[in-house]
Write a protein that holds these residues in place. Sequence first.
Motif, short mmCIF file in Angstrom:
data_model
loop_
_atom_site.label_atom_id
_atom_site.label_comp_id
_atom_site.label_asym_id
_atom_site.label_seq_id
_atom_site.Cartn_x
_atom_site.Cartn_y
_atom_site.Cartn_z
N VAL A 16 0.86 -1.18 0.00
CA VAL A 16 0.00 0.00 0.00
C VAL A 16 0.89 1.23 0.00
O VAL A 16 1.71 1.40 0.90
CB VAL A 16 -0.93 0.01 1.23
N TYR A 17 0.75 2.09 -0.99
CA TYR A 17 1.61 3.26 -1.10
C TYR A 17 1.00 4.49 -0.45
O TYR A 17 1.65 5.50 -0.33
CB TYR A 17 1.89 3.56 -2.57
N ALA A 18 -0.22 4.42 -0.04
CA ALA A 18 -0.84 5.56 0.61
C ALA A 18 -1.47 5.08 1.91
O ALA A 18 -2.50 4.39 1.90
CB ALA A 18 -1.91 6.19 -0.29
N ASP A 19 -0.86 5.43 3.01
CA ASP A 19 -1.35 5.01 4.30
C ASP A 19 -1.38 6.21 5.22
O ASP A 19 -0.42 6.99 5.28
CB ASP A 19 -0.45 3.91 4.87
N THR A 20 -2.47 6.39 5.92
CA THR A 20 -2.65 7.59 6.73
C THR A 20 -1.77 7.58 7.98
O THR A 20 -1.48 8.64 8.53
CB THR A 20 -4.12 7.71 7.15
N SER A 21 -1.34 6.41 8.40
CA SER A 21 -0.60 6.32 9.65
C SER A 21 0.90 6.35 9.47
O SER A 21 1.62 6.82 10.36
CB SER A 21 -1.00 5.05 10.41
N THR A 22 1.40 5.85 8.35
CA THR A 22 2.85 5.72 8.17
C THR A 22 3.25 6.15 6.78
O THR A 22 2.61 5.79 5.79
CB THR A 22 3.31 4.27 8.41
N GLU A 23 4.31 6.91 6.70
CA GLU A 23 4.90 7.31 5.40
C GLU A 23 6.35 6.86 5.38
O GLU A 23 7.09 7.04 6.35
CB GLU A 23 4.79 8.82 5.22
N VAL A 24 6.76 6.29 4.25
CA VAL A 24 8.11 5.74 4.11
C VAL A 24 8.97 6.72 3.33
O VAL A 24 8.59 7.20 2.25
CB VAL A 24 8.09 4.37 3.40
N PHE A 25 10.16 6.99 3.86
CA PHE A 25 11.12 7.88 3.19
C PHE A 25 12.35 7.07 2.79
O PHE A 25 12.83 6.24 3.57
CB PHE A 25 11.54 9.03 4.11
N GLN A 26 12.87 7.34 1.59
CA GLN A 26 14.10 6.70 1.13
C GLN A 26 15.10 7.76 0.71
O GLN A 26 14.73 8.79 0.13
CB GLN A 26 13.82 5.76 -0.06
N PHE A 27 16.36 7.49 0.97
CA PHE A 27 17.42 8.39 0.53
C PHE A 27 18.73 7.60 0.43
O PHE A 27 18.93 6.64 1.20
CB PHE A 27 17.55 9.59 1.48
N PRO A 28 19.58 7.99 -0.52
CA PRO A 28 19.32 9.01 -1.56
C PRO A 28 18.31 8.51 -2.59
O PRO A 28 18.16 7.30 -2.78
CB PRO A 28 20.70 9.22 -2.19
N ILE A 29 17.66 9.45 -3.25
CA ILE A 29 16.69 9.09 -4.29
C ILE A 29 17.39 8.54 -5.52
O ILE A 29 16.89 7.63 -6.19
CB ILE A 29 15.82 10.30 -4.66
N SER A 30 18.56 9.07 -5.81
CA SER A 30 19.33 8.62 -6.96
C SER A 30 20.80 8.54 -6.58
O SER A 30 21.31 9.40 -5.84
CB SER A 30 19.15 9.59 -8.14
N LEU A 31 21.46 7.51 -7.06
CA LEU A 31 22.87 7.31 -6.73
C LEU A 31 23.59 6.72 -7.93
O LEU A 31 23.12 5.77 -8.55
CB LEU A 31 23.00 6.37 -5.52
N LYS A 32 24.73 7.32 -8.25
CA LYS A 32 25.59 6.82 -9.33
C LYS A 32 26.87 6.30 -8.70
O LYS A 32 27.55 7.01 -7.97
CB LYS A 32 25.90 7.91 -10.35
N ALA A 33 27.19 5.04 -9.01
CA ALA A 33 28.36 4.39 -8.40
C ALA A 33 29.19 3.72 -9.48
O ALA A 33 28.65 3.23 -10.48
CB ALA A 33 27.92 3.37 -7.36
N VAL A 34 30.50 3.70 -9.26
CA VAL A 34 31.42 3.03 -10.18
C VAL A 34 31.50 1.56 -9.80
O VAL A 34 31.50 1.20 -8.60
CB VAL A 34 32.81 3.68 -10.13
N LYS A 35 31.54 0.72 -10.79
CA LYS A 35 31.64 -0.72 -10.56
C LYS A 35 32.78 -1.04 -9.60
O LYS A 35 33.88 -0.52 -9.72
CB LYS A 35 31.88 -1.43 -11.90
N GLY A 36 32.47 -1.90 -8.62
CA GLY A 36 33.47 -2.30 -7.64
C GLY A 36 33.42 -1.52 -6.35
O GLY A 36 34.07 -1.91 -5.36
N THR A 37 32.67 -0.41 -6.29
CA THR A 37 32.54 0.36 -5.06
C THR A 37 31.36 -0.17 -4.24
O THR A 37 30.66 -1.10 -4.65
CB THR A 37 32.35 1.85 -5.38
N ASN A 38 31.14 0.45 -3.08
CA ASN A 38 30.05 0.04 -2.19
C ASN A 38 28.99 1.14 -2.13
O ASN A 38 29.32 2.34 -2.18
CB ASN A 38 30.57 -0.25 -0.78
N VAL A 39 27.74 0.75 -2.02
CA VAL A 39 26.64 1.72 -1.96
C VAL A 39 25.71 1.35 -0.81
O VAL A 39 25.61 0.19 -0.40
CB VAL A 39 25.84 1.75 -3.28
#
Length: 288
Positions: A16-39
């Motif tokens: 469920v993406y719309a819930d009156t009791s709980t909202e989920v936040f994610q960050f970073p929204i976008s990330l660019k990483a070079v192969k072999g690194t950690n994210v």
Amino acid sequence: MWKLKLVQCFAILGIVYADTSTEVFQFPISLKAVKGTNVTFHCSIPLPRDDSKVTFNWWREGEYTYLSTATDHRKLFGSKSKFSGFIHINNVRFQDAGIYHCAVQQYGYTIGNQVGSNLTVWVPPTQVKIRPRESPRGSSLSLVCEASAFYPDIIAFEWYKDGIGISTKTSVMKQRNSDGLYQARSFWEEKQAAASGSVYSCLVSHITLENPLAVTHVITYSNAGSQSSRFLMISVCIGYGLICLLFIVLIWKRHQLKDLHCCTIDLVASQPGIATANPKTVRNYEES
């Protein structure tokens, strides 16, 4: 096991993406990483108002099971607090690119972030080489510089001859392979044959590289042609010189014989007694 995956699949589909009791936040929204690194991606919810159990799970868009360390040991999951979770990916690969969603289970609901976090993986060129190619003109030089298995497709080639930059007006061809990575070729051509020992360098620049990659090619294959031509010219000159020398020797010999014949006639004319001698004696005298 398949029952668990089926439950996870229905759970993801039922987020469920719309819930009156709980909202989920994610960050970073976008990330660019070079192969072999950690994210690392983070997920959080507002501070819970009670002691209800909160569980964080992660899934990648287009897949229908939660990510697990059991299936990929590079992916680690955890919670920094009751209202904060994370996913950590070690030694990221190009295949890890995608949109990652955080799914939070609370109050009997599975809720998630609709936007998610987009991971883009950049891959540096792993194979760079320079090689000669057959030229349509026999007396010209044609080289190709190749870079393979890189992403994104923006790449630059620079050419140098004996350490001096040469024209950047070179033709470049790019194409994408079945893995989604790119390969590119840069072509350089000179309208005249290269001198022996000339050093050509190709520098490849990509957004993933701190310094350009450099490859070199020393002209050696053209030496055989130039040396054979030089050897042929020297041989012709020597042969012509020998012919001229032989011709000069023959002329000198002819003049020597002619002078000797004239001296013999003068000697006979100055000694009348010789004139009455036996002709064979005169001939023998002249021959001697």
